[in-house]
Scaffold this active site. Structure first.
Site, mmCIF file in Angstrom:
data_model
loop_
_atom_site.group_PDB
_atom_site.id
_atom_site.type_symbol
_atom_site.label_atom_id
_atom_site.label_comp_id
_atom_site.label_asym_id
_atom_site.label_seq_id
_atom_site.Cartn_x
_atom_site.Cartn_y
_atom_site.Cartn_z
ATOM 1 N N CYS A 71 53.394 56.328 132.467
ATOM 2 C CA CYS A 71 53.667 56.885 131.143
ATOM 3 C C CYS A 71 54.647 58.061 131.234
ATOM 4 N N CYS A 102 41.185 53.469 137.902
ATOM 5 C CA CYS A 102 42.573 52.996 137.906
ATOM 6 C C CYS A 102 43.396 53.989 137.079
ATOM 7 N N CYS A 160 54.670 56.871 121.371
ATOM 8 C CA CYS A 160 55.182 55.747 122.172
ATOM 9 C C CYS A 160 56.532 55.200 121.714
ATOM 10 N N ASP A 216 31.979 63.334 127.556
ATOM 11 C CA ASP A 216 32.037 61.918 127.927
ATOM 12 C C ASP A 216 30.799 61.092 127.544
ATOM 13 N N CYS A 276 39.503 45.645 132.436
ATOM 14 C CA CYS A 276 40.118 46.900 132.921
ATOM 15 C C CYS A 276 39.566 47.243 134.314
ATOM 16 N N CYS A 293 48.143 52.833 134.091
ATOM 17 C CA CYS A 293 48.744 52.969 132.756
ATOM 18 C C CYS A 293 49.065 54.423 132.423
ATOM 19 N N CYS A 315 53.180 50.961 129.868
ATOM 20 C CA CYS A 315 51.786 50.793 130.309
ATOM 21 C C CYS A 315 51.354 49.341 130.142
HETATM 22 C C1 B12 Z 1 33.821 53.508 127.285
HETATM 23 C C2 B12 Z 1 34.853 54.376 127.934
HETATM 24 C C3 B12 Z 1 35.712 53.784 128.859
HETATM 25 C C4 B12 Z 1 35.810 52.271 129.022
HETATM 26 C C5 B12 Z 1 36.645 51.705 127.832
HETATM 27 C C6 B12 Z 1 37.940 52.493 127.603
HETATM 28 C C7 B12 Z 1 38.616 52.286 126.273
HETATM 29 N N1 B12 Z 1 39.911 52.538 126.248
HETATM 30 O O1 B12 Z 1 37.989 51.947 125.288
HETATM 31 C C8 B12 Z 1 36.469 52.167 130.437
HETATM 32 C C9 B12 Z 1 35.375 52.094 131.480
HETATM 33 C C10 B12 Z 1 37.428 50.987 130.623
HETATM 34 C C11 B12 Z 1 37.158 53.524 130.521
HETATM 35 C C12 B12 Z 1 38.237 53.767 131.347
HETATM 36 C C13 B12 Z 1 38.868 55.004 131.446
HETATM 37 N N2 B12 Z 1 38.449 56.164 130.925
HETATM 38 CO CO1 B12 Z 1 36.973 56.302 129.656
HETATM 39 N N3 B12 Z 1 35.719 56.562 128.272
HETATM 40 C C14 B12 Z 1 34.945 55.762 127.622
HETATM 41 C C15 B12 Z 1 34.153 56.515 126.539
HETATM 42 C C16 B12 Z 1 32.734 56.783 127.059
HETATM 43 C C17 B12 Z 1 34.093 55.815 125.175
HETATM 44 C C18 B12 Z 1 35.446 55.279 124.704
HETATM 45 C C19 B12 Z 1 35.307 54.331 123.556
HETATM 46 O O2 B12 Z 1 34.513 54.579 122.656
HETATM 47 N N4 B12 Z 1 36.074 53.236 123.567
HETATM 48 C C20 B12 Z 1 36.120 52.299 122.475
HETATM 49 C C21 B12 Z 1 37.448 52.496 121.723
HETATM 50 C C22 B12 Z 1 37.587 51.435 120.616
HETATM 51 O O3 B12 Z 1 37.371 53.764 121.136
HETATM 52 P P1 B12 Z 1 38.393 54.983 121.509
HETATM 53 O O4 B12 Z 1 38.707 54.970 122.938
HETATM 54 O O5 B12 Z 1 37.855 56.218 120.906
HETATM 55 O O6 B12 Z 1 39.678 54.448 120.732
HETATM 56 C C23 B12 Z 1 40.038 54.794 119.412
HETATM 57 C C24 B12 Z 1 41.473 54.442 119.204
HETATM 58 O O7 B12 Z 1 41.681 53.110 119.626
HETATM 59 C C25 B12 Z 1 41.542 54.617 117.708
HETATM 60 N N5 B12 Z 1 42.727 53.992 117.191
HETATM 61 C C26 B12 Z 1 42.997 52.700 117.117
HETATM 62 N N6 B12 Z 1 44.200 52.520 116.583
HETATM 63 C C27 B12 Z 1 44.714 53.715 116.317
HETATM 64 C C28 B12 Z 1 45.940 54.085 115.792
HETATM 65 C C29 B12 Z 1 46.210 55.414 115.593
HETATM 66 C C30 B12 Z 1 47.529 55.801 115.023
HETATM 67 C C31 B12 Z 1 45.251 56.371 115.958
HETATM 68 C C32 B12 Z 1 45.528 57.804 115.752
HETATM 69 C C33 B12 Z 1 44.019 55.979 116.525
HETATM 70 C C34 B12 Z 1 43.784 54.647 116.693
HETATM 71 O O8 B12 Z 1 40.316 54.107 117.186
HETATM 72 C C35 B12 Z 1 39.392 53.999 118.273
HETATM 73 C C36 B12 Z 1 38.032 54.468 117.813
HETATM 74 O O9 B12 Z 1 37.951 55.857 117.797
HETATM 75 C C37 B12 Z 1 34.993 57.851 126.413
HETATM 76 C C38 B12 Z 1 34.175 59.109 126.043
HETATM 77 C C39 B12 Z 1 33.824 59.123 124.570
HETATM 78 N N7 B12 Z 1 32.591 59.386 124.261
HETATM 79 O O10 B12 Z 1 34.686 58.907 123.723
HETATM 80 C C40 B12 Z 1 35.662 57.958 127.808
HETATM 81 C C41 B12 Z 1 37.121 58.473 127.875
HETATM 82 C C42 B12 Z 1 37.889 57.782 126.785
HETATM 83 N N8 B12 Z 1 37.582 58.002 129.179
HETATM 84 C C43 B12 Z 1 38.384 58.808 129.758
HETATM 85 C C44 B12 Z 1 39.059 58.532 130.994
HETATM 86 C C45 B12 Z 1 39.667 59.713 131.723
HETATM 87 C C46 B12 Z 1 39.155 57.215 131.461
HETATM 88 C C47 B12 Z 1 40.051 56.685 132.590
HETATM 89 C C48 B12 Z 1 41.424 57.348 132.660
HETATM 90 C C49 B12 Z 1 39.311 56.820 133.950
HETATM 91 C C50 B12 Z 1 40.033 56.185 135.128
HETATM 92 N N9 B12 Z 1 41.058 56.809 135.678
HETATM 93 O O11 B12 Z 1 39.649 55.139 135.591
HETATM 94 C C51 B12 Z 1 40.152 55.186 132.207
HETATM 95 C C52 B12 Z 1 41.333 54.935 131.257
HETATM 96 C C53 B12 Z 1 41.457 53.517 130.851
HETATM 97 C C54 B12 Z 1 42.181 53.408 129.506
HETATM 98 N N10 B12 Z 1 43.423 52.961 129.505
HETATM 99 O O12 B12 Z 1 41.570 53.749 128.477
HETATM 100 C C55 B12 Z 1 38.642 60.071 128.942
HETATM 101 C C56 B12 Z 1 40.010 59.945 128.260
HETATM 102 C C57 B12 Z 1 40.816 61.208 128.165
HETATM 103 C C58 B12 Z 1 42.100 60.948 127.406
HETATM 104 N N11 B12 Z 1 43.144 61.703 127.717
HETATM 105 O O13 B12 Z 1 42.171 60.100 126.534
HETATM 106 C C59 B12 Z 1 37.388 60.023 127.949
HETATM 107 C C60 B12 Z 1 37.650 60.631 126.579
HETATM 108 C C61 B12 Z 1 36.240 60.766 128.682
HETATM 109 C C62 B12 Z 1 36.388 62.291 128.606
HETATM 110 N N12 B12 Z 1 35.454 62.951 127.971
HETATM 111 O O14 B12 Z 1 37.334 62.867 129.092
HETATM 112 N N13 B12 Z 1 36.586 54.430 129.688
HETATM 113 S S1 SF4 Z 2 53.570 54.290 128.762
HETATM 114 FE FE1 SF4 Z 2 52.917 56.061 127.514
HETATM 115 S S2 SF4 Z 2 54.568 56.314 125.999
HETATM 116 FE FE2 SF4 Z 2 54.830 54.283 126.904
HETATM 117 S S3 SF4 Z 2 53.714 52.917 125.525
HETATM 118 FE FE3 SF4 Z 2 52.280 53.489 127.138
HETATM 119 S S4 SF4 Z 2 51.180 55.270 126.343
HETATM 120 FE FE4 SF4 Z 2 53.026 54.989 125.071
HETATM 121 S S1 SF4 Z 3 46.392 49.968 133.906
HETATM 122 FE FE1 SF4 Z 3 45.022 51.084 132.489
HETATM 123 S S2 SF4 Z 3 44.217 49.536 131.128
HETATM 124 FE FE2 SF4 Z 3 45.117 48.452 132.865
HETATM 125 S S3 SF4 Z 3 43.464 48.123 134.323
HETATM 126 FE FE3 SF4 Z 3 44.379 50.096 134.875
HETATM 127 S S4 SF4 Z 3 43.216 51.667 133.710
HETATM 128 FE FE4 SF4 Z 3 42.750 49.653 132.816
#
Ligand code: B12
Ligand code: SF4
Ligand code: SF4
Length: 354
Positions: free
Chosen positions: A252, A245, A192, A137, A218, A248, A198
């Site tokens: 799912c 939270c 999806c 993380d 969020c 979402c 979500c």
């Molecule tokens: C910052 C962060 C947050 C932020 C921003 C979240 C976000 N979605 O960006 C906040 C505080 C909101 C957050 C919330 C949560 N988080 Co968080 N968070 C992180 C962290 C530290 C960085 C994520 C990041 O870089 N975000 C910026 C976005 C742009 O990057 P990304 O998430 O990697 O997204 C990629 C995709 O969008 C991809 N992409 C875009 N388009 C497409 C299309 C295709 C086809 C594909 C393949 C990819 C793709 O490109 C992006 C760049 O890599 C990671 C750990 C890490 N080092 O990665 C944990 C992490 C993502 N979090 C995690 C968790 C568990 C959560 C929560 C569930 C916690 C909770 N219950 O409250 C929520 C979920 C909210 C949500 N819907 O995402 C887990 C997710 C596990 C999983 N199954 O995905 C991680 C991986 C931590 C861990 N080590 O387990 N988080």
């Molecule tokens: S609820 Fe799950 S399957 Fe449906 S759009 Fe969201 S991530 Fe995809």
């Molecule tokens: S439903 Fe998912 S994206 Fe929306 S506020 Fe909650 S954790 Fe964030």
């Protein structure tokens, strides 16, 4: 090559023994979806999480070789946590909800120990000279993108990584290494299709069409990472969420059959719903006694009291009036004062109108 395939299988077996359910290997270069990340940061969607945009960490996110010299592979691991049990719309008056991932001892502590054990195993198998750097993380690495690139799962519209048959209630972890293990292939499927559940269920409408979040809206960000005042229009959207939270993920379909997980993360230490009137009365000692070594400690006392007040305001909880007023009389922190005043206003207005 044959030796490396055998070693990879031995590492996978050991990872499973340690409680990781999934293990895959991604090439370290090129970095997947880096442009999406950079565009996200440039648009300011990381809100106040400045560490995500620091120049040094941006450079490392773009090149794992800056973290570990000679980095060749990123081993990606997943460990499931217990899913939520109560239905998504369940509200318990006087109680706030905590997200499922936060109920055990802090996963950072447990998983980092297991990553260290896995590194020791690999050293014992393949020699002390192998280089590693592991993160769960907190590292400057796109954990989800590497995991997806090696087929551990697929990005859902809610931005979470979804593992076929297992869903998204998993923690991810990575080990960077200079060991050229054979890489795994991506799944290249969209989990999806036409589903939008979500997006429709997210109370703050922060899920964007490009599979990224507007983090500033969020609830997970607002209740955990945001250390200041939550803007009034968003306070009402927080509902009964005290910490994090799960909405979402709860809606799912991939999580419909998520099973309770025994073991690897230890016993559940916190309930799914916590008494928020009690939290309003907490000082440092009570906060520490309940949240020490859990993820909740990240919100700090002031964050948790702020969130508890907002939950009570959203629930229009009349029984909480004395506790809210007493705390407001004693409170000097403007962020907590703001939340207490807002909660009192919500409750008093509803009593007058109702
Ligand atoms: C910052 C962060 C947050 C932020 C921003 C979240 C976000 N979605 O960006 C906040 C505080 C909101 C957050 C919330 C949560 N988080 Co968080 N968070 C992180 C962290 C530290 C960085 C994520 C990041 O870089 N975000 C910026 C976005 C742009 O990057 P990304 O998430 O990697 O997204 C990629 C995709 O969008 C991809 N992409 C875009 N388009 C497409 C299309 C295709 C086809 C594909 C393949 C990819 C793709 O490109 C992006 C760049 O890599 C990671 C750990 C890490 N080092 O990665 C944990 C992490 C993502 N979090 C995690 C968790 C568990 C959560 C929560 C569930 C916690 C909770 N219950 O409250 C929520 C979920 C909210 C949500 N819907 O995402 C887990 C997710 C596990 C999983 N199954 O995905 C991680 C991986 C931590 C861990 N080590 O387990 N988080
Ligand atoms: S609820 Fe799950 S399957 Fe449906 S759009 Fe969201 S991530 Fe995809
Ligand atoms: S439903 Fe998912 S994206 Fe929306 S506020 Fe909650 S954790 Fe964030």
């Amino acid at each position: 090559m044959h030796r490396l395939s055998t070693l990879k299988q031995a590492i996978r077996t050991e990872a499973h023994r340690l409680g990781f359910t999934h293990f895959v290997v991604s090439p370290a270069h090129p970095v997947p979806h880096l442009q999406t990340y950079l565009a996200w940061v440039s648009a300011g969607r990381h809100a106040d999480m400045g560490y995500l945009a620091r120049t040094d960490t941006l450079a490392k996110r773009g090149d794992p070789g800056l973290i570990l010299a000679g980095c060749q592979r990123v081993m990606c691991l997943a460990m499931p946590y217990n899913p939520p049990h109560a239905p998504v719309d369940e509200t318990r008056p006087g109680y706030g909800r905590i997200s499922a991932y936060a109920r055990t001892t802090d996963y950072h502590l447990i998983i980092q120990e297991k990553l260290n054990a896995l590194e020791s195993f690999i050293h014992a198998q393949a020699g002390e000279g192998i280089g590693f750097k592991s993160y769960v993380d907190t590292g400057p690495i796109l954990e989800r993108a590497f995991a997806a690139q090696a087929g551990l799962g697929m990005f859902g519209k809610n931005t979470n990584l979804i593992i076929p048959k297992a869903g998204s209630y998993v923690f991810l972890a990575v080990i960077l290494t200079d060991l050229p293990l054979p890489p795994d292939a991506p799944l290249n499927r969209d989990p999806c299709g036409s589903c939008q559940r979500c997006i429709e269920a997210c109370p703050t409408e922060c899920i964007r069409a490009d599979r990224t979040l507007d983090a500033a809206r969020c609830i997970s960000y607002l209740t955990i990472e945001n250390k200041g005042i939550i803007p009034d229009p968003l306070k009402s959207q927080v509902g009964s969420w005290l910490f994090g939270c799960d909405i979402c993920q709860m809606v799912c379909p991939h999580n419909a059959r998520a099973a309770s997980q025994p073991g690897a993360l230890g016993q559940l230490r916190l309930p799914e719903f916590m008494d928020v009137v009690e939290i309003i009365t907490w000082g440092q000692a009570e906060f520490k006694a309940v949240t020490d070594d859990t993820a909740l400690s990240r919100a700090r006392l002031r964050g948790l009291v702020r969130n508890a007040a907002i939950v009570l305001g959203n629930q229009r909880e009349i029984q909480a009036l004395p506790a809210l007023k007493t705390r407001l009389d004693q409170e000097t922190d403007p962020t907590i004062q703001d939340a207490l005043q807002w909660a009192l206003q919500q409750i008093e207005t509803s009593t007058r109108d109702g």
